[in-house]
Design a protein around this motif. Structure first.
Motif, mmCIF file in Angstrom:
data_model
loop_
_atom_site.group_PDB
_atom_site.id
_atom_site.type_symbol
_atom_site.label_atom_id
_atom_site.label_comp_id
_atom_site.label_asym_id
_atom_site.label_seq_id
_atom_site.Cartn_x
_atom_site.Cartn_y
_atom_site.Cartn_z
ATOM 1 N N THR A 82 1.281 -1.158 0.408
ATOM 2 C CA THR A 82 0.202 -0.282 0.122
ATOM 3 C C THR A 82 0.678 1.217 0.022
ATOM 4 O O THR A 82 1.919 1.485 0.995
ATOM 5 C CB THR A 82 -1.047 0.376 1.151
ATOM 6 O OG1 THR A 82 -1.767 -1.256 1.633
ATOM 7 C CG2 THR A 82 -1.899 0.799 1.427
ATOM 8 N N GLU A 86 -3.081 5.412 -1.499
ATOM 9 C CA GLU A 86 -3.642 5.325 -1.672
ATOM 10 C C GLU A 86 -4.164 4.900 -0.316
ATOM 11 O O GLU A 86 -5.800 5.018 -0.466
ATOM 12 C CB GLU A 86 -3.410 3.531 -2.144
ATOM 13 C CG GLU A 86 -3.445 3.301 -3.557
ATOM 14 C CD GLU A 86 -1.969 2.231 -4.016
ATOM 15 O OE1 GLU A 86 -2.183 1.970 -4.788
ATOM 16 O OE2 GLU A 86 -1.492 1.637 -2.859
ATOM 17 N N GLN A 116 1.847 8.888 -7.712
ATOM 18 C CA GLN A 116 0.699 10.008 -7.462
ATOM 19 C C GLN A 116 0.652 10.810 -6.963
ATOM 20 O O GLN A 116 -0.922 11.076 -7.191
ATOM 21 C CB GLN A 116 0.238 7.953 -6.299
ATOM 22 C CG GLN A 116 0.189 7.010 -7.386
ATOM 23 C CD GLN A 116 0.062 5.244 -6.220
ATOM 24 O OE1 GLN A 116 -0.064 6.462 -4.881
ATOM 25 N NE2 GLN A 116 0.396 4.825 -7.051
ATOM 26 N N ALA A 121 -4.161 7.979 -7.775
ATOM 27 C CA ALA A 121 -3.755 6.381 -7.250
ATOM 28 C C ALA A 121 -4.887 5.741 -8.232
ATOM 29 O O ALA A 121 -5.549 6.447 -8.024
ATOM 30 C CB ALA A 121 -3.715 6.212 -5.892
ATOM 31 N N ARG A 123 -6.314 3.491 -7.005
ATOM 32 C CA ARG A 123 -7.684 2.724 -5.655
ATOM 33 C C ARG A 123 -7.018 3.658 -4.677
ATOM 34 O O ARG A 123 -6.492 4.559 -4.606
ATOM 35 C CB ARG A 123 -7.115 1.322 -5.253
ATOM 36 C CG ARG A 123 -5.766 1.382 -4.683
ATOM 37 C CD ARG A 123 -5.796 -0.001 -4.298
ATOM 38 N NE ARG A 123 -4.257 -0.675 -3.822
ATOM 39 C CZ ARG A 123 -4.083 -0.888 -2.888
ATOM 40 N NH1 ARG A 123 -5.278 -2.451 -2.500
ATOM 41 N NH2 ARG A 123 -3.149 -1.591 -2.233
ATOM 42 N N ARG A 124 -8.318 3.536 -3.739
ATOM 43 C CA ARG A 124 -8.596 5.063 -2.331
ATOM 44 C C ARG A 124 -8.801 4.285 -1.345
ATOM 45 O O ARG A 124 -9.790 3.793 -1.396
ATOM 46 C CB ARG A 124 -9.262 5.815 -3.503
ATOM 47 C CG ARG A 124 -8.717 6.862 -2.145
ATOM 48 C CD ARG A 124 -7.946 7.899 -2.206
ATOM 49 N NE ARG A 124 -7.361 9.405 -0.711
ATOM 50 C CZ ARG A 124 -7.251 9.848 -1.018
ATOM 51 N NH1 ARG A 124 -5.470 9.964 -1.649
ATOM 52 N NH2 ARG A 124 -6.900 11.034 -0.129
ATOM 53 N N TYR A 172 -10.861 -0.197 -0.249
ATOM 54 C CA TYR A 172 -9.632 0.830 -1.199
ATOM 55 C C TYR A 172 -10.695 0.078 -2.303
ATOM 56 O O TYR A 172 -11.778 -0.876 -2.730
ATOM 57 C CB TYR A 172 -8.715 -0.332 -1.783
ATOM 58 C CG TYR A 172 -7.924 0.405 -0.618
ATOM 59 C CD1 TYR A 172 -7.011 1.099 -0.642
ATOM 60 C CD2 TYR A 172 -7.464 -0.696 0.933
ATOM 61 C CE1 TYR A 172 -6.166 1.893 0.182
ATOM 62 C CE2 TYR A 172 -6.868 -0.092 1.671
ATOM 63 C CZ TYR A 172 -5.926 0.919 0.994
ATOM 64 O OH TYR A 172 -4.768 1.330 2.172
ATOM 65 N N THR A 174 -11.499 1.010 -6.516
ATOM 66 C CA THR A 174 -11.043 1.230 -7.413
ATOM 67 C C THR A 174 -11.386 3.296 -7.666
ATOM 68 O O THR A 174 -12.693 3.911 -6.852
ATOM 69 C CB THR A 174 -11.916 1.386 -8.303
ATOM 70 O OG1 THR A 174 -13.326 1.535 -8.971
ATOM 71 C CG2 THR A 174 -11.869 0.021 -9.284
ATOM 72 N N LYS A 175 -10.814 4.338 -8.277
ATOM 73 C CA LYS A 175 -10.465 5.729 -8.839
ATOM 74 C C LYS A 175 -11.871 6.262 -8.830
ATOM 75 O O LYS A 175 -12.314 7.037 -8.421
ATOM 76 C CB LYS A 175 -9.732 5.854 -9.611
ATOM 77 C CG LYS A 175 -9.753 8.047 -9.711
ATOM 78 C CD LYS A 175 -8.290 8.119 -10.626
ATOM 79 C CE LYS A 175 -7.824 9.573 -10.825
ATOM 80 N NZ LYS A 175 -6.382 9.826 -11.270
#
Length: 209
Positions: A82, A86, A116, A121, A123-124, A172, A174-175
């Protein structure tokens, strides 16, 4: 210790034991962590528990409180795979180490992390609030549809928040699914229950600043 502020650390004599006391604690609340010599740990703890305002409490309570405070637990919400970006922990990266800073880069993962910071990033880590009273636990799949076909993430920690008076979780995604208010569905016991992406912390912290 009453004059200490959040993250202050002091050597203190506590019930005839040389201890290290920090005004911190992994709950989001104003509290203290005490490092006690192993040989005196039981005696000091028993003396503390003799105080009329002190009651013992377990790690289950610690976990629900740190979750309400939006605090990561290593091994659950962050690990060696990680990045700080993220995980939403950019505040831990000093400005001097960022692009354009006096000592930019030069740390492990700098190429990925600095990119990033500039471009985001894929994912977050986000907060999640579930409908109803059933908690959503770590490992639950997150999808955009009630059938669970369009998977966009995974829950890393979840439980019932005693102060939030309802189930809270983090994970987490996706964007495309990070905006607060985004409707998702979490896999719980063979069903996909509605959850909503929410801002963290769920409960305002009370650290002594």
């Amino acid at each position: 210790v009453s004059s200490m502020r959040f993250m202050d650390v002091r050597a203190c004599d506590l019930h005839d034991a040389d201890c290290i006391v920090s005004r911190s604690g992994y709950t989001g609340e104003d509290g203290f962590e005490i490092s006690i010599p192993a040989s005196l740990a039981e005696a000091v703890c028993r003396r503390l528990l003799d105080h009329p305002d002190v009651l013992p409490i377990g790690l289950g309570a610690r976990d629900s409180l740190r979750l309400e405070a939006g605090l990561c637990l290593y091994g659950n919400d962050i690990d060696t795979t990680t990045t700080p970006v993220e995980a939403g922990l950019e505040w831990a990266i000093q400005k001097v180490r960022r692009t354009g800073g006096e000592r930019a880069g030069g740390f492990p993962g700098a190429a990925v992390i600095l990119d990033q910071l500039e471009n985001g990033a894929s994912r977050r880590r986000v907060g999640l609030r579930a409908e109803g009273r059933a908690p959503v636990r770590g490992g639950a799949v997150l999808a955009t549809d009630a059938e669970g076909e369009d998977v966009v993430g995974t829950v890393t920690s979840g439980g019932f928040g005693p102060n939030a008076d309802g189930p809270v979780a983090m994970g987490y995604v996706t964007k495309s699914a990070i905006a607060p208010g985004t409707q998702l569905y979490a896999g719980v016991r063979g069903k996909f229950l509605p959850v909503t992406v929410a801002a963290m912390p769920f409960v305002k912290n009370t650290f002594k600043r």
